[in-house]
Design a protein around this motif. Structure first.
Motif, PDB file in Angstrom:
ATOM      1  N   UNK A 263      -1.892   3.799  -8.426  1.00  0.00           N
ATOM      2  CA  UNK A 263      -2.240   2.883  -9.520  1.00  0.00           C
ATOM      3  C   UNK A 263      -1.789   1.454  -9.232  1.00  0.00           C
ATOM      4  N   UNK A 264      -2.621   0.500  -9.654  1.00  0.00           N
ATOM      5  CA  UNK A 264      -2.340  -0.948  -9.514  1.00  0.00           C
ATOM      6  C   UNK A 264      -2.121  -1.346  -8.063  1.00  0.00           C
ATOM      7  N   UNK A 265      -2.797  -0.677  -7.143  1.00  0.00           N
ATOM      8  CA  UNK A 265      -2.626  -0.955  -5.716  1.00  0.00           C
ATOM      9  C   UNK A 265      -3.967  -1.279  -5.078  1.00  0.00           C
ATOM     10  N   UNK A 266      -3.915  -2.082  -4.011  1.00  0.00           N
ATOM     11  CA  UNK A 266      -5.118  -2.423  -3.243  1.00  0.00           C
ATOM     12  C   UNK A 266      -4.696  -2.619  -1.797  1.00  0.00           C
ATOM     13  N   UNK A 267      -5.556  -2.239  -0.882  1.00  0.00           N
ATOM     14  CA  UNK A 267      -5.264  -2.333   0.550  1.00  0.00           C
ATOM     15  C   UNK A 267      -6.127  -3.427   1.160  1.00  0.00           C
TER      16      UNK A 267
END
Length: 399
Positions: A263-267
């Motif tokens: 959750x609330x993560x991006x790569x």
């Protein structure tokens, strides 16, 4: 014994204490003591000669985003990619020594992006000028926590712990607890839900630790001891945080998929310029900016320069829109015509409490000035005073 040593001593005592029903009151008191000491740690020392050198820069644009992370995770490279501002990047740590601002032009708005120096473990205690870095991040709307995808997950936990130690609460909402100090009457304790983490005796002990003996306390949710301490302290800031995992080009696809599903993560990858557009879209979604276009009466809407509103910066109602243009405009509004998603039909007559959505078009209709002299043949054309006593007497005739 200094404040930091006292905090470490209490933390060691908490680690030694077993967590059960008999020790929960003692642990609650220890948590309150730590919160008080950390608040004293943030206060400027007595007898200091004013403010020293800081990282604060002038606010600009419709929003502010801060980049926080360990040294050499790609914060400066990300700033250069998104804004075009040249921030020095090198293969050694602590390349950035001060705050470097940049501007992101996205969806017709200007978003200020701040590249802050890297922080290390113990930043909340002042190591590596960590307090100044975290103080600048408190003034931003959201935080981008830049992490190295090839490193362990413990880095994220260390940064979160350092930010929470200075009063920042990431991706949390303020607890539904009503607290008000009184002069007399003792402590009034009430709750609208069943409490499983705290009880009346524990709340009394925590309030007595803060030397509060007259107060009103109302729980509207099943809150914890930490939530109660945050409400009593009253200096916590609740912010949205996006966890940005950089350097995904050096790890396997299974690890990238695992990180992207959190959750609330991006790569992303600054080296190969991967997924930067998705990062901007997620940042825009987290900030919740609302663009409102104006329409003069009898003319086409002006889509070149929108009025940008935000729930965190004043609100998104018609009244907030009028105050953004001019403070005296609210008193002159008769009604408002709204076109867009928030309108049930186009156009819709709305009042000041109507909530605007993104890309709405607004036309303000002002009240007409009242004619106080009457109408038609009853209208007075004289500009003289109403009372006879106030009239200017004519000069006497010469004989």
């Amino acid at each position: 014994m200094g404040i930091i040593e006292r905090i470490k001593e209490i933390e060691a005592e908490m680690a030694r204490t077993q967590k059960n029903k008999a020790t929960e009151y003692h642990l609650g008191q220890l948590k309150a003591k730590i919160a008080k000491l950390r608040t004293q740690l943030l206060e400027p020392p007595k007898g200091s000669s004013g403010a020293g050198e800081g990282f604060e820069v002038t606010k600009y644009g419709h929003g502010r985003v801060a980049l926080i992370g360990f040294p050499s995770v790609g914060k400066s490279t990300l700033l250069t990619m998104l804004t075009g501002t040249q921030s020095e990047a090198a293969a050694y740590e602590f390349t950035t020594l001060t705050c470097i601002p940049g501007i992101i032009h996205y969806n017709g708005t200007k978003i200020q992006l701040l590249d802050l120096p890297g922080i290390i473990e113990g930043a909340s205690e002042g190591k590596g000028r960590g307090r100044q870095v975290i103080a600048v991040s408190k003034s931003s709307d959201i935080v981008l926590m830049v992490l190295d995808a090839s490193k362990s997950e413990g880095h994220r936990q260390i940064l979160t712990k350092e930010l929470e130690a200075v009063g920042l609460r990431l991706n949390k909402k303020p607890p539904q607890i009503y607290f008000k100090k009184k002069k007399t009457g003792g402590i009034s304790f009430n709750s609208t839900v069943q409490l499983t983490h705290v009880d009346e005796k524990l709340c009394y002990q925590i309030l007595h630790e803060y030397k509060i003996h007259n107060a009103e306390l109302l729980f509207r949710e099943d809150a914890t001891v930490d939530d109660l301490i945050d409400v009593i302290e009253g200096n916590r800031k609740y912010m949205k945080c996006i966890y940005v995992y950089n350097k995904i080009d050096v790890v396997g696809i299974d690890d990238v998929d695992k990180l992207a599903r959190q959750p609330n993560s991006i790569v992303i990858s600054c080296n190969l310029k991967l997924n930067l557009d998705r990062l901007l879209a997620k940042m825009w979604e987290a900030m919740g900016l609302v663009r409102v276009y104006t329409k003069p009466q009898g003319q086409q809407p002006d889509f070149s320069d929108p009025v940008v509103l935000s729930a965190d910066r004043g609100g998104c109602t018609v009244e907030d829109f009028c105050n953004h243009i001019h403070r005296s405009l609210v008193k002159e509004v008769k009604y408002v015509l709204v076109w867009g998603i928030s309108a049930r039909h186009s156009p819709q007559h709305c009042g000041l409490s109507h909530v605007l959505h993104d890309e709405d078009v607004v036309q303000i209709v002002k009240k007409k000035e009242k004619e106080s002299e009457g109408r038609g043949r009853f209208k007075s054309h004289t500009t003289g005073p109403d009372r006879i006593a106030d009239r200017v007497k004519k000069a006497p005739l010469k004989n």
